[in-house]
Design a protein around this motif. Structure first.
Motif, PDB file in Angstrom:
ATOM      1  N   LYS A   1       0.975  -1.195   0.157  1.00 24.43           N
ATOM      2  CA  LYS A   1       0.559  -0.149  -0.040  1.00 24.43           C
ATOM      3  C   LYS A   1       0.550   1.226  -0.272  1.00 24.43           C
ATOM      4  N   LEU A   2       0.305   2.508  -1.465  1.00 28.07           N
ATOM      5  CA  LEU A   2       1.412   3.368  -1.494  1.00 28.07           C
ATOM      6  C   LEU A   2       1.102   4.175  -0.114  1.00 28.07           C
ATOM      7  N   LEU A   3       0.285   4.319   0.443  1.00 27.56           N
ATOM      8  CA  LEU A   3       0.014   5.525   1.362  1.00 27.56           C
ATOM      9  C   LEU A   3       0.337   4.795   2.616  1.00 27.56           C
ATOM     10  N   GLU A   4       1.210   3.737   2.832  1.00 27.38           N
ATOM     11  CA  GLU A   4       1.583   3.918   4.288  1.00 27.38           C
ATOM     12  C   GLU A   4       2.955   3.663   4.218  1.00 27.38           C
ATOM     13  N   LEU A   5       3.627   3.755   2.938  1.00 26.75           N
ATOM     14  CA  LEU A   5       5.356   3.662   3.163  1.00 26.75           C
ATOM     15  C   LEU A   5       5.762   5.469   3.207  1.00 26.75           C
ATOM     16  N   PRO A   6       5.286   6.647   3.256  1.00 27.10           N
ATOM     17  CA  PRO A   6       6.210   7.556   3.838  1.00 27.10           C
ATOM     18  C   PRO A   6       5.973   7.252   5.404  1.00 27.10           C
ATOM     19  N   GLY A   7       5.449   7.143   5.901  1.00 27.46           N
ATOM     20  CA  GLY A   7       5.133   7.149   7.635  1.00 27.46           C
ATOM     21  C   GLY A   7       6.223   5.413   7.710  1.00 27.46           C
ATOM     22  N   SER A   8       6.799   4.750   6.972  1.00 28.39           N
ATOM     23  CA  SER A   8       7.257   3.160   7.871  1.00 28.39           C
ATOM     24  C   SER A   8       8.324   4.096   6.879  1.00 28.39           C
ATOM     25  N   LEU A   9       8.646   4.559   5.652  1.00 26.36           N
ATOM     26  CA  LEU A   9      10.061   4.797   6.294  1.00 26.36           C
ATOM     27  C   LEU A   9      10.516   6.018   6.844  1.00 26.36           C
TER      28      LEU A   9
END
Length: 605
Positions: free
Chosen positions: A178-186
């Motif tokens: 899910k692309l929307l959760e990538l910024p927070g994960s990174l």
């Protein structure tokens, strides 16, 4: 031998040992200094040439396989294509650095260790062995290192990427993110690296003096008192060598902690993505320090627990892994009053006196496991080649392309299956080879790579025991693991294996064969597999040639006997026809025309 008792005897044992050890150590250092430059040049230049020469092909083929992978979704492919330049650029630098360090370490320490090993071997002239051992063998070993790196970069890597490209998606749906959760994960992953890496390194540095002193104390105690595994004379030099090299072990432990801290810190990004919670990811950043501290205490047999907080970072309780779970179970048993437990804060239990160091090393060597495994491959391969199940064309195909599935996957899977059947029939607690060698939880190696294959094999062994296979089903399963994908050859192999009439039973056998083939395929991409398996195929080739020649000779003898039999029958028939046709004539047979003779011959045939 008698263990020295009392202070005078102990002191004399220690003083008499020192000159002997110093001479061996100096001899080993001299040999290492002579051969280290040669070995370093061979490993550094050879590995660097392979790594940098194949790097463009690795870059191109990695992107091709990622883009065409069926198991990966479009979002995951896009993210991987963006992030792949980082590891692809770092790979040549890491490979070059590793080659330099491995070349120095291998060239210096291999002759040193070989000098001490020569003392324990049973030869008449140990003085000559101490001088020669570890010289030319170290140089040949450096070429073997380059060969294994070449096989890994050229064969194992491309096989692994081909599997990624060709494997179908699990459960019919490709793996995606899910692309929307990538910024927070990174973001949380980078924060975990920033916080955890320096803190883990500080913890490792803080505990390293304790590890150094405790190791020295234990080794010196065993050396002077001749206790534990150092009670044999041939093992005493290794104790002195371990004492000298123990600081290097401590430094290697600190460096390992530094390298692993990056992965531990960045794992916070995985926690955020899996739990869909930045709060739990931040909790993991703090909890990772406690986990590492507890693992270090467990490794050094210090008091349990940690001074760092350990907040909950999973929405559900996750089982503890490996060493920590075993330690907690042992301490729990100790609290319940069970014997044989390890209570918190106790010292590391001493090694058994009845077991020598040489025997312990033999039991824990990964290479010994490989030796038994490849001996099993060759033993079953000879039987199959002799029965013309594995053909000469298969061996020649593997020699040219190394992609013959029957040899590279089928034969290892078949051998593993026979050993598993032997283990199940003998009710073995581990993995039993057909030659009687047994690998159990007590004597197996602690190598993590070996653990990846040992546990699944134990599960398959228990499944085979639970299935209670009949003999025909065992033989049919042997067909499947060896010749799956070749139905004509399966049908031609009349070994007595019959597919069970029950569809469910047949599906279970097919699932077992696929799992065994998957394990064999994973083993085939190991760094040393192709070099060792090439020796097996080389030994099978003359057996296949002899089998083909004997088969041709026997077929020729049968054909010759058939031809002679047909010829004698034809001559008799011609004689009868000739006598019948010429019986009413007054002239002799010599008066017949050539056309009539040809006609009679045609009729006879």
């Amino acid at each position: 031998m008698d263990i020295p008792s009392g202070f005078p005897a102990t002191l004399w044992s220690f003083l008499s040992f020192l000159p002997f050890f110093i001479l061996l150590f100096l001899l080993g250092i001299i040999k290492g200094a002579i051969f280290c430059p040669v070995v370093w040049l061979v490993i550094t230049i050879g590995n660097s040439a392979v790594i940098f020469g194949l790097w463009p092909a690795h870059v191109i083929w990695t992107y091709v396989c990622v883009v065409r992978a069926k198991r990966l979704g479009p979002n995951l492919k896009a993210v991987l294509c963006i992030g792949l330049p980082v590891p692809l650029i770092l790979w040549p630098l890491v490979g070059l650095t590793g080659s330099i360090l491995v070349g120095l370490g291998y060239g210096l320490f291999t002759p040193l260790v070989a000098t001490f090993e020569a003392i324990g071997e049973e030869h008449e002239n140990k003085f000559v062995d101490c001088i020669l051992k570890g010289t030319w063998s170290t140089v040949k070993g450096s070429f073997t290192v380059v060969r294994d790196v070449t096989d890994t970069c050229f064969h194992s890597y491309f096989s692994l990427m081909d599997d990624l490209r060709e494997q179908p998606p699990k459960n019919g749906s490709p793996l995606d993110i899910k692309l929307l959760e990538l910024p927070g994960s990174l973001l949380v992953g980078l924060l975990g690296v920033i916080v955890d890496v320096p803190m883990i390194v500080l913890i490792a540095l803080w505990k390293s003096p304790y590890m150094l002193l405790k190791g020295w104390h234990r080794l010196v105690h065993d050396l002077i008192g001749r206790e534990g595994p150092f009670m044999e004379t041939v093992c005493v030099p290794f104790a002195g060598l371990a004492i000298l090299l123990w600081p290097l072990v401590v430094i290697a432990a600190v460096l390992s902690a530094f390298v692993s801290s990056f992965f531990l810190g960045f794992y916070a990004a995985v926690v955020v993505y899996q739990e869909s919670s930045i709060k739990l990811g931040l909790a993991y950043v703090v909890s990772a320090l406690a986990l590492f501290d507890e693992y270090a205490n467990d490794f050094l047999y210090m008091r349990e627990g940690s001074c760092f907080p350990r907040p909950k970072y999973r929405s559900q309780n996750m089982p503890l892994s490996g060493t920590l779970s075993r330690r907690y179970s042992l301490s729990k048993e100790g609290s319940n009053g069970k014997s044989g437990s390890i209570s918190p804060g106790n010292e590391m239990p001493g090694p058994q006196r009845s077991k020598s160091l040489k025997k312990s090393i033999q039991e824990m060597k990964t290479m010994q496991m490989w030796d038994h495994l490849f001996e099993s491959y060759e033993r079953y391969g000879r039987n199959l080649v002799g029965d013309n199940i594995i053909k000469l064309s298969d061996i020649e195909e593997w020699n040219h392309t190394a992609k013959c599935k029957i040899l590279s996957v089928g034969l290892p899977a078949y051998s593993i299956l026979q050993n598993l059947l032997c283990s199940a029939k003998h009710d073995s607690a581990g993995f039993r080879f057909t030659d009687g060698t047994e690998i159990t939880a007590m004597n197996r190696t602690g190598d993590r790579l070996f653990e990846w294959f040992f546990e699944p094999l134990m599960i398959i062994k228990e499944q085979i025991k639970a299935e209670q296979l009949e003999e025909s089903e065992e033989l049919y399963l042997s067909k499947l693991v060896l010749l799956s994908g070749f139905p004509d050859r399966m049908k031609a192999w009349q070994n007595g294996g019959i597919p069970p009439p029950d569809d469910v039973r047949r599906a279970e056998l097919e699932a077992l064969s696929r799992r065994l083939q998957g394990i064999a395929a994973s083993i085939s991409i190991m760094p040393t597999f192709r070099r060792r398996f090439q020796n097996v195929v080389r030994n099978l080739h003359p057996v296949a040639v002899e089998s083909v020649s004997s088969s041709v000779h026997s077929q020729g003898s049968i054909a010759e006997s058939n031809i002679s039999e047909v010829g004698s029958k034809s001559r008799n028939r011609i004689s009868r026809l000739f006598s019948q046709k010429s019986g009413g004539r007054k002239e002799h047979s010599s008066d017949m025309t050539m056309q009539e003779r040809n006609r009679y011959n045609d009729e006879a045939v």
